[in-house]
Design an enzyme around this catalytic site. Sequence first.
Site, PDB file in Angstrom:
ATOM      1  N   GLU A  16      -7.260  10.338  -2.678  1.00  0.00           N
ATOM      2  CA  GLU A  16      -5.995   9.669  -2.348  1.00  0.00           C
ATOM      3  C   GLU A  16      -5.208  10.477  -1.310  1.00  0.00           C
ATOM      4  O   GLU A  16      -4.105  10.962  -1.553  1.00  0.00           O
ATOM      5  CB  GLU A  16      -5.163   9.454  -3.618  1.00  0.00           C
ATOM      6  CG  GLU A  16      -5.727   8.399  -4.559  1.00  0.00           C
ATOM      7  CD  GLU A  16      -5.496   6.976  -4.071  1.00  0.00           C
ATOM      8  OE1 GLU A  16      -4.671   6.793  -3.147  1.00  0.00           O
ATOM      9  OE2 GLU A  16      -6.148   6.065  -4.602  1.00  0.00           O
ATOM     10  N   GLU A  76      -2.170  -0.791   6.538  1.00  0.00           N
ATOM     11  CA  GLU A  76      -0.861  -0.145   6.472  1.00  0.00           C
ATOM     12  C   GLU A  76      -0.482   0.592   7.757  1.00  0.00           C
ATOM     13  O   GLU A  76      -0.289   1.813   7.783  1.00  0.00           O
ATOM     14  CB  GLU A  76      -0.806   0.816   5.282  1.00  0.00           C
ATOM     15  CG  GLU A  76      -0.965   0.114   3.947  1.00  0.00           C
ATOM     16  CD  GLU A  76      -0.877   1.025   2.744  1.00  0.00           C
ATOM     17  OE1 GLU A  76      -0.748   0.504   1.619  1.00  0.00           O
ATOM     18  OE2 GLU A  76      -0.934   2.259   2.929  1.00  0.00           O
ATOM     19  N   GLU A  89      -3.398  -4.909  -1.812  1.00  0.00           N
ATOM     20  CA  GLU A  89      -3.361  -3.708  -2.659  1.00  0.00           C
ATOM     21  C   GLU A  89      -2.180  -3.808  -3.615  1.00  0.00           C
ATOM     22  O   GLU A  89      -1.090  -4.220  -3.224  1.00  0.00           O
ATOM     23  CB  GLU A  89      -3.205  -2.408  -1.854  1.00  0.00           C
ATOM     24  CG  GLU A  89      -4.454  -1.925  -1.169  1.00  0.00           C
ATOM     25  CD  GLU A  89      -4.256  -0.565  -0.497  1.00  0.00           C
ATOM     26  OE1 GLU A  89      -3.360   0.204  -0.920  1.00  0.00           O
ATOM     27  OE2 GLU A  89      -4.973  -0.278   0.471  1.00  0.00           O
TER      28      GLU A  89
END
Length: 456
Positions: A411, A153, A360
Site C-alpha cells: 500500500e 486517481e 475502489e
Amino acid sequence: MVICLVKRGWDADGKGPSVWDTFTHQGGERVFQNQTGDVACGSYTLWEEDLKCIKQLGLTHYRFSLSWSRLLPDGTTGFINQKGIDYYNKIIDDLLTNGVIPIVTLYHFDLPQALEDKGGWLSEAIIESFDKYARFCFSMFGDRVKQWITINEPNILAIMAYDLGVFPPGVPHFGTGGYQAAHNLIKAHARSWHSYDSFFRKEQKGMVSLGIFAGWAEPADTNSVSDQEAAKRAIAFCLDFFAKPIFIDGDYPEVVKSQIAFMSKKQGYPSSRLPKFTEEEKRMIKGTADFFAVQYYTSRLVKYQENKKEVGFLQDVELQVFPDPSWKRLDWVYVVPWGIRKLLKYIKDTYNNPVIYITENGFPQGDPASLDDTQRWEYFRQTFQELFKAIQLDKVNLKLYCAWSLLDNFEWTRGYSSRFGLFHVDFEDPARPRVPYTSAKEYAKIIRNNGLKESL
C-alpha cells in the site's frame, strides 16, 4: 509436498524499472520500514491462486492494472516485452473463461523510470508517450477488454508525487508541480480517449474513463458561511478539478481558478500558478469519459482557515480538515458510510446523472494477525446500505461496485502495514498463501444474494 517459488515480480521476465522500484530501493524510510514491492503478494507468479480467490467470491467483474514498464520496459513502443503481453493475455483470457468481466486500468502510479528521467508528468512530452502506450494496450487487449480506466486517481498522484513529493520521484514542488502534473494528466487522458474513439471504438465497442479519488467534505459548522464555502472548495479542488473539464466544459472550476489566482497574487506571483487550457485544448478535453468512475474511502469535516504565506496545493484551498470525534477509525480511514451516499448524489446532480462506477472502496483490517474482521465487515455492510439508499431513494445511476482489494498488498508508503484485502496474505511466508478474512465470506454471500437481505 509442492513448494511454489514466488518470483520477484519487479524485474522478472524483461520488466523495466518503474518509479516505485527506484523509490523503494533508495531506502531512507520514505516507505514504512523501508519495505518494497519487489515480491508483494506475488501475483506475477501466483495468478492461478488469485483466480481461485476471484472464483471463491463469485465476482462478476475484476479490476486490475497493467504495468506500463512490464509491457514497454523503457516506456516506448520501441522495445516491446512479449512476456508481459503473454502474462496479461492469460489473465484476461482466464477471467473471461470463468465468466468474469475484466476492468483494466492502464496506469496506476507506476511510471516507467525511463520516462520519469525525461521529466515525468511535469513534462508535456508525457502526453504523447501515454497516448502511444494507451493505443498499444487497446490494440493488444481491446478485442476482449471493454471497460478501461486510463489513469488511477490522477488527483492523488499530482498532489502526493509532484506537489508534496512523498510519492516518487520524491521531489516536492510546492504550489506548482501538482498543478502542472494535473494539467498534463488531464490532457493525456483526453488524448487517449480520442485515440480509442477514433481508432478502436467502432470495432471493439468498449468504454473509457478515468478513476477519480474523492471523499465527502461536510462543513464543521453548518451555520457558518465560511465553513460552507470551504467545504465547497474542498470538493472542487479534489473531485471537480478533474471531473469538470472532462465531463462538462473542458476547463477547471471557476472557484479553483479564482482561488489559486487570489493566493498567487497574495504571495507575490506575477500570475496564477495554475496553468491555463487553450480553447483548442478545452474542446479536446470536453466529453472524454463514457462513465463516471469514482473511488471513495472516507469523509472529513471542513473548517475555513486563512492562509497568508504558505505555498502549496493544500494551502491554496484555505481550510482545515478533521474527523468528527465520534467516527470510528481504521488506519487513515474514518468510517463514514453516509459520506458515500452524499458524494454519489452530488455527482448525479452536478454531472447530469451519469452512469457511475465505484472502482475502489474499502477499509483496512484493524488487527492484521486475525482473520476475524467482523467489525470491518460491519462497516462494509453499512456502506452497502447507503449505496442501496442512493440507488432507490436518490435515483443515482450506480452500475458497478469494486471493493479494494482482493488481496492484502503493498500500500504505497504504508508498505504492508495497511491491509485492505478480502484475503489475508502472509508476507513472511515465501509461498504467500491467501486465506479469506470473514469479510471475504460475507462479501461472497452478498454477491450470491445479489445484495443485502435487509432493505432500507
